[in-house]
Design an enzyme around this catalytic site. Structure first.
Site, short mmCIF file in Angstrom:
data_model
loop_
_atom_site.label_atom_id
_atom_site.label_comp_id
_atom_site.label_asym_id
_atom_site.label_seq_id
_atom_site.Cartn_x
_atom_site.Cartn_y
_atom_site.Cartn_z
CE LYS A 170 -1.70 2.82 2.92
NZ LYS A 170 -1.65 4.11 2.55
CD GLU A 245 12.38 5.16 8.42
OE1 GLU A 245 12.14 6.12 9.39
OE2 GLU A 245 12.31 5.46 7.25
CB CYS A 279 12.15 10.04 8.51
SG CYS A 279 13.36 8.91 7.82
CD GLU A 379 9.37 13.11 11.96
OE1 GLU A 379 10.32 13.01 11.11
OE2 GLU A 379 8.33 12.57 12.16
#
Length: 472
Positions: A170, A245, A279, A379
């Site tokens: 996906k 992750e 990231c 973040e």
């Protein structure tokens, strides 16, 4: 309008179980330029059934045959690399030069690395009184994000196929088109029907159906920590392997003996990689307090070299945020930095003066940031750098580790042994010393809420293998 309304299931492009379409927006123009279908649990069931059926035969395919499939995928990828790069520019705004040299090329590297590992990997070895055998884990559900839409797909699909697993993928519904082109490349490589399957959809529907499906043996997700937690909870009922992750808030410690100007300029550009939608970006720069003014000056110099503009222009070095929602999130966090008293070194709220449409953000640097400010803890996923001052090395390391994340760290020093000693104390899955380049053969993954498991090279390869001991 580009219509990509089918899913790739059991070796063919098929209609979804129920029609439901979603427009894909070009973030540079804010215009819808393509449509995909959103899948359902029924579509996931079809894909899992195909993958389950294909696994019994594909898991027994020999190394040489699997290598031949990988090499055909690599050849097809190379032939269509310009098309793949341009597609990513359109769907998520990466400048075409970056999309070609980094976004598409690093995705190709994952297939090349999987082939390299497979060619020399020992699936059986004697140990004590028996044999240890490594076998493909089974059907793998792969859930990938929009920020590196092909790289993250390849980092999972390549080792899964190399080890003999079958796949239900996906991709992100925000930037799915490059993954659909990869599905065409994989189809042309001649893999048996059902080995690779792709179902588009959103996280709450298709992503959660994959995570919870009893016919899936492993789920690997790259995404936010919130999404990773949800996937792990859904997967727990069937005790499947989960590899995650997730987010990051990486610290870049510039030690007093570093070349400050060079380190700050490089650190700004590293923070802004992929428009800051990265990231492991070093979004917290830690500098000696006595070097504050010089660091601010160097940061302004770095920001002045960035060229915002049309992502299809080869000279553009920074494109837009991927979506209106991401643009608004970044704007809110920049405003929070102002509200909490950080010093605005460069950038700020609002669109850059040189653009009047698209989800563009001003490259921003804050100074005098304290570790408890939102911009130092959350973040941001945009071109926003927080400069934090420290007095002692121990304080710098404490600040670096004072985060729920642990994906990466960065250390700058003229003394490599000193840099290495600091790196050993950083609680993160990967640490870069003195501008070391990214490497896809070494393990990549996080400590703490940045996830578990590892990707890339032999470590990523082994995520898709079970371990069996044979005695007697």
């Amino acid at each position: 309008m580009i219509d990509k309304l089918k899913f790739y299931i059991d070796g063919a492009w098929v209609d979804p179980a129920a029609p439901s379409t979603l427009g894909i927006t070009n973030p540079a123009t804010e215009e819808t330029f393509a449509r995909i279908s959103l899948g359902s649990g029924h579509d996931v069931d079809r894909a899992v059934t195909a993958a389950r059926r294909a696994f019994s035969a594909y898991s027994e395919v020999g190394v040489e045959e699997r290598l031949s499939y990988l090499h055909r995928i690599i050849d097809g990828f190379k032939a269509r690399l310009p098309e793949l790069a341009r597609t990513m520019t359109l769907e998520m705004g990466a400048p075409i030069t970056f999309a070609t040299e980094r976004q598409a090329t690093v995705a190709l590297f994952h297939f090349e690395e999987a082939a390299r590992v497979l060619a020399r990997y020992q699936f059986e070895e004697p140990m004590g009184p028996g044999i240890v055998r490594r076998e493909p884990i089974g059907v793998c559900g792969l859930i990938t994000p929009w920020n590196w839409p092909l790289n993250q797909v390849a980092s999972k699909v390549a080792p899964a196929l190399a080890t003999g697993c079958t796949v239900v993928l996906k991709p992100s519904e925000i930037a799915p088109l490059s993954a659909m082109l990869l599905a065409e490349i994989i189809h042309d490589a001649g893999l048996p029907a059902g080995v690779f399957n792709l179902v588009n959809g959103d996280g709450p529907t298709v992503g959660e159906a994959i995570a919870a499906h009893p016919g899936i043996d492993m789920v690997s997700i790259t995404g936010s920590t919130t999404a990773g937690v949800r996937v792990a909870k859904l997967a727990a009922d069937t005790v499947k392997r989960v590899a995650q992750e997730l987010g990051g808030k990486s610290a870049n410690i510039i030690l007093p003996d570093a070349d400050l100007k060079a380190a700050v300029i490089a650190g700004v550009h590293a923070c802004y990689t992929n428009g800051g939608q990265n990231c492991q970006s070093p979004t917290r720069m830690l500098i000696p307090r006595t070097l504050r003014d010089a660091a601010f000056s160097a940061a302004r110099e770095a920001v002045a070299t960035i060229r915002l503009g049309d992502p299809l222009d080869p000279a553009t070095t920074m494109g837009p945020m991927v979506s209106q929602a991401q643009f608004e999130k970044v704007q809110a966090l920049i405003q929070s930095g102002l509200d909490e008293g950080a010093t605005l070194v460069a950038g700020g709220t609002g669109r850059p003066a040189e653009v009047n449409h698209g989800y563009y953000v001003r490259p921003t640097v804050f100074g005098d940031v304290t570790p408890q400010m939102r911009i130092a803890r959350e973040e941001i996923f945009g071109p926003v750098l927080s400069i934090i001052s420290y007095d002692t090395e121990d304080e710098a390391i404490d600040i670096a580790n004072d985060t729920p994340f642990g994906l990466a760290g960065f250390v700058q020093s003229r003394d490599r042994e000193h840099a290495r000693a600091v790196a050993n104390r950083i609680r993160a899955g990967r640490v870069y010393l003195n501008g070391a380049p990214f490497d896809r053969s070494l393990p990549f993954g996080g400590y703490k809420q940045s996830g578990n498991g590892r990707e890339f090279g032999v470590f990523g390869f082994e995520e898709y293998l079970e371990v069996k001991a044979i005695l007697g």
